[in-house]
Write a protein that holds these residues in place. Structure first.
Motif, PDB file in Angstrom:
ATOM      1  N   ARG A 111       0.823  -1.206   0.000  1.00 19.42           N
ATOM      2  CA  ARG A 111       0.000   0.000   0.000  1.00 19.42           C
ATOM      3  C   ARG A 111       0.860   1.261   0.000  1.00 19.42           C
ATOM      4  NH1 ARG A 111      -2.822   2.779   4.208  1.00 19.42           N
ATOM      5  NH2 ARG A 111      -2.168   1.200   5.709  1.00 19.42           N
ATOM      6  N   TYR A 112       1.926   1.278   0.806  1.00 21.92           N
ATOM      7  CA  TYR A 112       2.754   2.479   0.903  1.00 21.92           C
ATOM      8  C   TYR A 112       3.612   2.677  -0.342  1.00 21.92           C
ATOM      9  CZ  TYR A 112       1.361   3.992   5.512  1.00 21.92           C
ATOM     10  OH  TYR A 112       0.637   4.497   6.561  1.00 21.92           O
ATOM     11  N   LYS A 113       4.000   1.601  -0.997  1.00 24.26           N
ATOM     12  CA  LYS A 113       4.708   1.756  -2.274  1.00 24.26           C
ATOM     13  C   LYS A 113       3.794   2.378  -3.330  1.00 24.26           C
ATOM     14  CE  LYS A 113       8.484  -1.574  -2.179  1.00 24.26           C
ATOM     15  NZ  LYS A 113       9.103  -2.753  -2.830  1.00 24.26           N
TER      16      LYS A 113
ATOM     17  N   ASN B  39      20.869   4.587   2.630  1.00 22.58           N
ATOM     18  CA  ASN B  39      20.098   4.245   1.444  1.00 22.58           C
ATOM     19  C   ASN B  39      18.671   4.732   1.609  1.00 22.58           C
ATOM     20  OD1 ASN B  39      21.555   2.610  -0.681  1.00 22.58           O
ATOM     21  ND2 ASN B  39      22.131   1.408   1.120  1.00 22.58           N
ATOM     22  N   ASP B  40      17.922   4.722   0.519  1.00 28.24           N
ATOM     23  CA  ASP B  40      16.502   5.027   0.605  1.00 28.24           C
ATOM     24  C   ASP B  40      15.798   3.985   1.465  1.00 28.24           C
ATOM     25  OD1 ASP B  40      16.831   7.222  -1.019  1.00 28.24           O
ATOM     26  OD2 ASP B  40      16.300   6.143  -2.859  1.00 28.24           O
ATOM     27  N   TYR B  41      14.593   4.318   1.897  1.00 28.22           N
ATOM     28  CA  TYR B  41      13.893   3.520   2.894  1.00 28.22           C
ATOM     29  C   TYR B  41      13.879   2.024   2.571  1.00 28.22           C
ATOM     30  CZ  TYR B  41      10.290   1.444   5.730  1.00 28.22           C
ATOM     31  OH  TYR B  41       9.626   0.612   6.584  1.00 28.22           O
ATOM     32  N   PHE B  42      13.431   1.640   1.401  1.00 31.03           N
ATOM     33  CA  PHE B  42      13.233   0.224   1.103  1.00 31.03           C
ATOM     34  C   PHE B  42      14.546  -0.519   0.883  1.00 31.03           C
ATOM     35  CE2 PHE B  42       8.953   1.846  -0.025  1.00 31.03           C
ATOM     36  CZ  PHE B  42       8.203   1.019   0.793  1.00 31.03           C
ATOM     37  N   GLN B  43      15.639   0.193   0.630  1.00 32.16           N
ATOM     38  CA  GLN B  43      16.950  -0.445   0.471  1.00 32.16           C
ATOM     39  C   GLN B  43      17.782  -0.396   1.758  1.00 32.16           C
ATOM     40  OE1 GLN B  43      15.708   1.636  -2.196  1.00 32.16           O
ATOM     41  NE2 GLN B  43      15.025  -0.388  -2.879  1.00 32.16           N
TER      42      GLN B  43
ATOM     43  N   GLU C 258       9.192   4.206  -4.363  1.00 27.94           N
ATOM     44  CA  GLU C 258      10.366   3.639  -3.682  1.00 27.94           C
ATOM     45  C   GLU C 258      11.026   4.629  -2.732  1.00 27.94           C
ATOM     46  OE1 GLU C 258      11.589   0.548  -3.808  1.00 27.94           O
ATOM     47  OE2 GLU C 258       9.978  -0.127  -5.129  1.00 27.94           O
ATOM     48  N   ASN C 259      10.912   5.916  -3.030  1.00 29.00           N
ATOM     49  CA  ASN C 259      11.612   6.932  -2.236  1.00 29.00           C
ATOM     50  C   ASN C 259      10.692   7.464  -1.138  1.00 29.00           C
ATOM     51  OD1 ASN C 259      13.566   8.694  -1.398  1.00 29.00           O
ATOM     52  ND2 ASN C 259      13.138  10.217  -2.984  1.00 29.00           N
ATOM     53  N   MET C 260      10.428   6.630  -0.146  1.00 27.18           N
ATOM     54  CA  MET C 260       9.474   6.962   0.907  1.00 27.18           C
ATOM     55  C   MET C 260      10.209   7.480   2.143  1.00 27.18           C
ATOM     56  SD  MET C 260       6.636   4.454   2.633  1.00 27.18           S
ATOM     57  CE  MET C 260       7.809   3.764   3.796  1.00 27.18           C
ATOM     58  N   ALA C 261       9.599   8.387   2.878  1.00 24.64           N
ATOM     59  CA  ALA C 261      10.206   8.945   4.084  1.00 24.64           C
ATOM     60  C   ALA C 261      10.257   7.905   5.201  1.00 24.64           C
ATOM     61  CB  ALA C 261       9.416  10.171   4.545  1.00 24.64           C
ATOM     62  N   PHE C 262      11.314   7.979   6.006  1.00 19.72           N
ATOM     63  CA  PHE C 262      11.484   7.017   7.099  1.00 19.72           C
ATOM     64  C   PHE C 262      10.402   7.160   8.167  1.00 19.72           C
ATOM     65  CE2 PHE C 262      15.635   6.812   5.144  1.00 19.72           C
ATOM     66  CZ  PHE C 262      15.969   5.474   5.276  1.00 19.72           C
ATOM     67  N   ARG C 263       9.747   8.296   8.246  1.00 21.48           N
ATOM     68  CA  ARG C 263       8.725   8.471   9.282  1.00 21.48           C
ATOM     69  C   ARG C 263       7.529   7.536   9.105  1.00 21.48           C
ATOM     70  NH1 ARG C 263       8.582  13.288   6.381  1.00 21.48           N
ATOM     71  NH2 ARG C 263       6.741  13.593   5.069  1.00 21.48           N
ATOM     72  N   HIS C 264       7.424   6.888   7.933  1.00 24.38           N
ATOM     73  CA  HIS C 264       6.325   5.944   7.715  1.00 24.38           C
ATOM     74  C   HIS C 264       6.659   4.532   8.216  1.00 24.38           C
ATOM     75  CE1 HIS C 264       4.091   8.911   5.495  1.00 24.38           C
ATOM     76  NE2 HIS C 264       5.085   9.087   4.648  1.00 24.38           N
ATOM     77  N   HIS C 265       7.889   4.339   8.687  1.00 21.12           N
ATOM     78  CA  HIS C 265       8.294   2.998   9.146  1.00 21.12           C
ATOM     79  C   HIS C 265       7.345   2.413  10.200  1.00 21.12           C
ATOM     80  CE1 HIS C 265      10.921  -0.387   9.605  1.00 21.12           C
ATOM     81  NE2 HIS C 265      11.280  -0.077  10.840  1.00 21.12           N
ATOM     82  N   PRO C 266       6.936   3.178  11.218  1.00 27.26           N
ATOM     83  CA  PRO C 266       6.022   2.596  12.208  1.00 27.26           C
ATOM     84  C   PRO C 266       4.608   2.378  11.691  1.00 27.26           C
ATOM     85  CG  PRO C 266       6.460   4.895  12.736  1.00 27.26           C
ATOM     86  CD  PRO C 266       7.391   4.526  11.622  1.00 27.26           C
ATOM     87  N   GLU C 267       4.301   2.897  10.517  1.00 26.53           N
ATOM     88  CA  GLU C 267       3.001   2.614   9.898  1.00 26.53           C
ATOM     89  C   GLU C 267       3.076   1.330   9.084  1.00 26.53           C
ATOM     90  OE1 GLU C 267       2.306   6.230   7.686  1.00 26.53           O
ATOM     91  OE2 GLU C 267       2.892   7.394   9.453  1.00 26.53           O
TER      92      GLU C 267
END
Length: 444
Positions: free
Chosen positions: A191-193, A320-324, A198-207
């Protein structure tokens, strides 16, 4: 060699008092109150104005050896441990090869015997098809069986319900779990992708690695442990909701216990924009409300142990970017002073910090003669100077990865001496090149 630590502020078993400790060979020979005459010794350490604590026991670390030693190894990370007042560690099985056989487990013990500066034990890892190997584990030597009930580390995810039932039913020693529901995480990633690419902010990690993912998996572990009367220890609790799964009270009265990690007590999701990848852990650092609930869980004894989940990656991997970007970070060198900082701020008492980092792991894992300042116990001790500014820099850490999530943070305490088995392992910034570590023994 005998060592006398004199005039220290001793913090032990819920009390703080002025006194001295005589060490002879590997053991604590005598604890003396302030008004008692002091014996002679080969070495005298004047600890006036210093705290004397039992050595910290960290029940969850990833030292990356064998196979991932570009990130860390047992030698470098155990140096960081003793520099931070950690005298014993329990290391996780997601190395390469994975520690899922007795042969691989014994190889780790051999590495530690030659390389470790701190006392050591290792978990045997569960997979979907190694139950027979798990049943061979020596309960006096192996700290526990580790199950990744939700994992992004290799292929150690145990997601077969029949396998989980059999492990919880048949394994006689402590089971330690990483609890995050993989199906929820995968759906969130998809959903977040779609939303951010691919270049998503780290603040979404807990979501993505959400509170719901944690609760669903933790509640399953508790359900299985309750059904089979299993000795269960759930690692790195990160949400307020999960606390409802645990009872308060003494560890000795519990079959189901819980650990919380320093980073979940220190950071919140408000810190992602500043620290980014440096605070990307699994489970994720979550909300301020979750952090306050975890702090309260320590005080009301729903949470039993404070540890680190020390899990280094190189700074190149983290940048690296969030997903990498891999999850995890180094923490063991500053875990004790971070907790003492929270005590300085009035969040916990110093006595409670010692309880959760030293006494509780020793009780929970039934470790022989460690975790306390007691006559006849191994002399695993740490001296800390309070009220001395201590700013952390990447360049000054002992980690092989050469960075810290606390870089730029100024603490109010500094570890001055760490004693392992009656010998000085760390003193005023210097590591003793001679190793005195021993394997932990569990009285089960």
């Amino acid at each position: 060699m005998s060592i006398l630590i004199k005039n220290a502020s001793i913090i032990n078993e819920g009390q703080s008092f002025k006194g001295s400790v005589l060490i002879n060979d590997r053991f604590i020979e005598k604890i003396l109150k302030a008004d008692q005459p002091l014996p002679s010794a080969d070495r005298i350490i004047n600890a006036e104005g210093l705290y004397l604590l039992p050595g910290v026991i960290d029940d969850q670390v990833h030292f990356r050896e064998p196979g991932l030693t570009h990130k860390a190894d047992i030698s470098t990370e155990s140096k960081a441990a003793v520099a931070g007042g950690v005298t014993s560690f329990m290391e996780m099985p997601n190395t390469n090869p994975q520690t899922t056989t007795i042969k691989a487990l014994n190889q780790k013990y051999e590495i530690a015997r030659n390389q470790s500066y701190a006392n050591y034990a290792f978990y045997l890892g569960a997979t979907n098809d190694n139950l027979k190997e798990l049943l061979k584990a020596d309960p006096q030597k192996v700290c526990g069986i580790k199950i990744f009930m939700g994992s992004s580390t290799g292929n150690m995810l145990v997601d077969n319900r029949d396998t989980l039932n059999n492990i919880f039913k048949e394994v006689p020693i402590l089971i330690a779990t990483h609890c995050e529901d993989e199906s929820i995480i995968r759906a969130n990633i998809k959903r977040y992708k779609e939303l951010y690419g691919e270049n998503m902010a780290f603040r979404h990690h807990p979501e993505i690695r959400s509170a719901e993912a944690c609760y669903r998996s933790s509640s399953l572990a508790v359900e299985l442990a309750t059904k089979y009367n299993t000795r269960l220890h759930i690692l790195h609790i990160s949400t307020a909701r999960e606390l409802t799964l645990f009872n308060s009270g003494p560890i000795e009265d519990k079959k189901i216990t819980a650990e919380v990690c320093v980073h979940h007590l220190w950071f919140t999701d408000e810190d992602y924009d500043q620290y980014g990848s440096r605070i990307k852990w699994n489970p994720a650092v979550k909300s301020r409300q979750d952090r306050e609930a975890l702090r309260e869980g320590i005080k009301n004894n729903r949470l039993d142990v404070v540890a680190t989940d020390h899990a280094p990656h190189t700074i190149e991997e983290k940048n690296n970017d969030y997903f990498q970007c891999p999850s995890g970070g180094p923490l063991i060198e500053h875990s004790l002073i971070a907790m003492l900082e929270m005590a300085q701020l009035g969040i916990f008492s110093k006595e409670l910090v010692v309880e959760k980092m030293c006494h509780a792991p020793a009780r929970l894992f039934q470790i022989e003669k460690r975790g306390f300042i007691k006559e006849g116990y191994y002399a695993d001790l740490v001296l800390v100077t309070p009220n001395q500014k201590n700013t952390i820099h990447d360049e000054s850490v002992h980690y092989k990865c050469q960075w810290s999530p606390f870089s730029g943070t100024t603490f109010s305490h500094r570890v001055t001496h760490t004693i392992v088995n009656g010998h000085i392992a760390y003193e005023d910034g210097r590591i003793n090149p001679t190793r005195y570590a021993m394997p932990l023994v569990f009285n089960r």
